[in-house]
Design an enzyme around this catalytic site. Sequence first.
Site, PDB file in Angstrom:
ATOM      1  CB  ALA A 202      -0.766  -3.557  -0.240  1.00 43.77           C
ATOM      2  CG  HIS A 203      -2.119   2.422   1.567  1.00 40.57           C
ATOM      3  ND1 HIS A 203      -0.858   2.224   2.047  1.00 40.57           N
ATOM      4  CD2 HIS A 203      -2.206   3.737   1.250  1.00 40.57           C
ATOM      5  CE1 HIS A 203      -0.209   3.369   2.029  1.00 40.57           C
ATOM      6  NE2 HIS A 203      -0.994   4.307   1.546  1.00 40.57           N
ATOM      7  NE  ARG A 204       1.802   4.521  -2.135  1.00 44.37           N
ATOM      8  CZ  ARG A 204       1.539   5.568  -1.351  1.00 44.37           C
ATOM      9  NH1 ARG A 204       0.578   6.391  -1.669  1.00 44.37           N
ATOM     10  NH2 ARG A 204       2.258   5.813  -0.289  1.00 44.37           N
ATOM     11  NE  ARG A 237      -8.208   2.755  -1.834  1.00 41.66           N
ATOM     12  CZ  ARG A 237      -7.031   3.294  -1.551  1.00 41.66           C
ATOM     13  NH1 ARG A 237      -6.944   4.218  -0.635  1.00 41.66           N
ATOM     14  NH2 ARG A 237      -5.968   2.920  -2.192  1.00 41.66           N
TER      15      ARG A 237
END
Length: 362
Positions: A202-204, A237
């Site tokens: 997950a990175h959106r 992130r």
Amino acid sequence: MKVHVIAGARPNFMKVAPIITVLERREIPHIFVHTGQHYDYLMSEVFLNDLGLRRPDVSLEVGSGSHAKQTAAVMQKYDEFLETDGHPAITLVVGDVNSTLACALVSSKRNFPVVHVEAGLRSYDRTMPEEINRLIVDELSDLLLTPSPDADENLLKEARHTGKIVRVGNVMIDSLVHILSPVSTKDRSFKPVTSSYAVVTAHRPSNVDSPAGLRKLLTVLSEASRRFPIIFPIHPRAKANLQRFGLYSEFQSIEGLKVIDPLGYVEFISLIKEASVILTDSGGIQEEASYLKIPCLTLRDTTERPITISSGSNRLVGWNVEMIKLHLDEIANGTFEIREVPPLWEGKASERIVDAIVERYF
Ligand code: UD1
């Protein structure tokens, strides 16, 4: 004339590697430009090594920043390079990251042709920065090389000239086919401790930039971990935000969840190809899962890759925990339906890409 092959961020490297291989073999003048959007070893260099890609001919070293700053930095540095190089360029950009947009803009203002690989994909969700990048890059491109029929249809709906559109298939699958072949199998495959497991990525921004998004992720991870042990190679992130919002310890305390550093390409593919299920918000992983015929649950409300649902192994589940549980049950009891791999996703897209470029410009 030289083809400038642009890569900047992690998902670009597996798309440019096969194209550069074909350009080298056919002795077509080209330059490999790395913008430096991603710079950590695990986000960039490991991919060059795993893909057998040569060092970039030009490194712009822009680094991170807000979208505006990052895009502007790539524009400025690439423009300076074009100025000093003094040769006309054909700028080949792939995908939808900020480096793709920046180089397409600069090249187009210098009246150099722009070739977009992976043209025509649309999520129709303009809250995604990548959707904005895709729309503008396609508007600026002289040659629109598409991966699938839905992409052609999107471009035609936008009244793009049919003469600009060539369907070449999915070039990322070229890299996948290559590393799955016995010749290139390295002994660095990732060895999970259990035989049945889920992989999560997950990175959106919509999922990992706010406490609310991260809470939804925590809920899904807790539910999924009841059915499968989970391995989560975490994006820098996402990790930084979990720490910033004080959620990292809660996240680490989920039983059955193993958080690891981002993986290189060979290790990541070896991890997902043996997985029972993948839960992801990535675009490319939906395609890799479809090729590998591994069930994929996409943690988003839209996808720019609907062919992975109509063909392939993908389902859009958003953050609907009930739907996720239902699909996990189907996977566990063997009733989850997996369809065919889309046409032209067979490992020869890079040849068709170079054919299209040679036919038009050389
Ligand atoms: C970018 C792409 C996204 C792609 C993703 C894959 C855009 C708009 N987004 O998102 O489409 O799916 O790459 O990862 O271009 N960072 C590091 N090390 C790095 C690079 C980044 O720690 O090598 C951290 C920095 O804190 C940086 C942040 O990650 O500020 C975001 O990086 P950025 O390139 O802006 O976007 P991604 O989220 O990686």
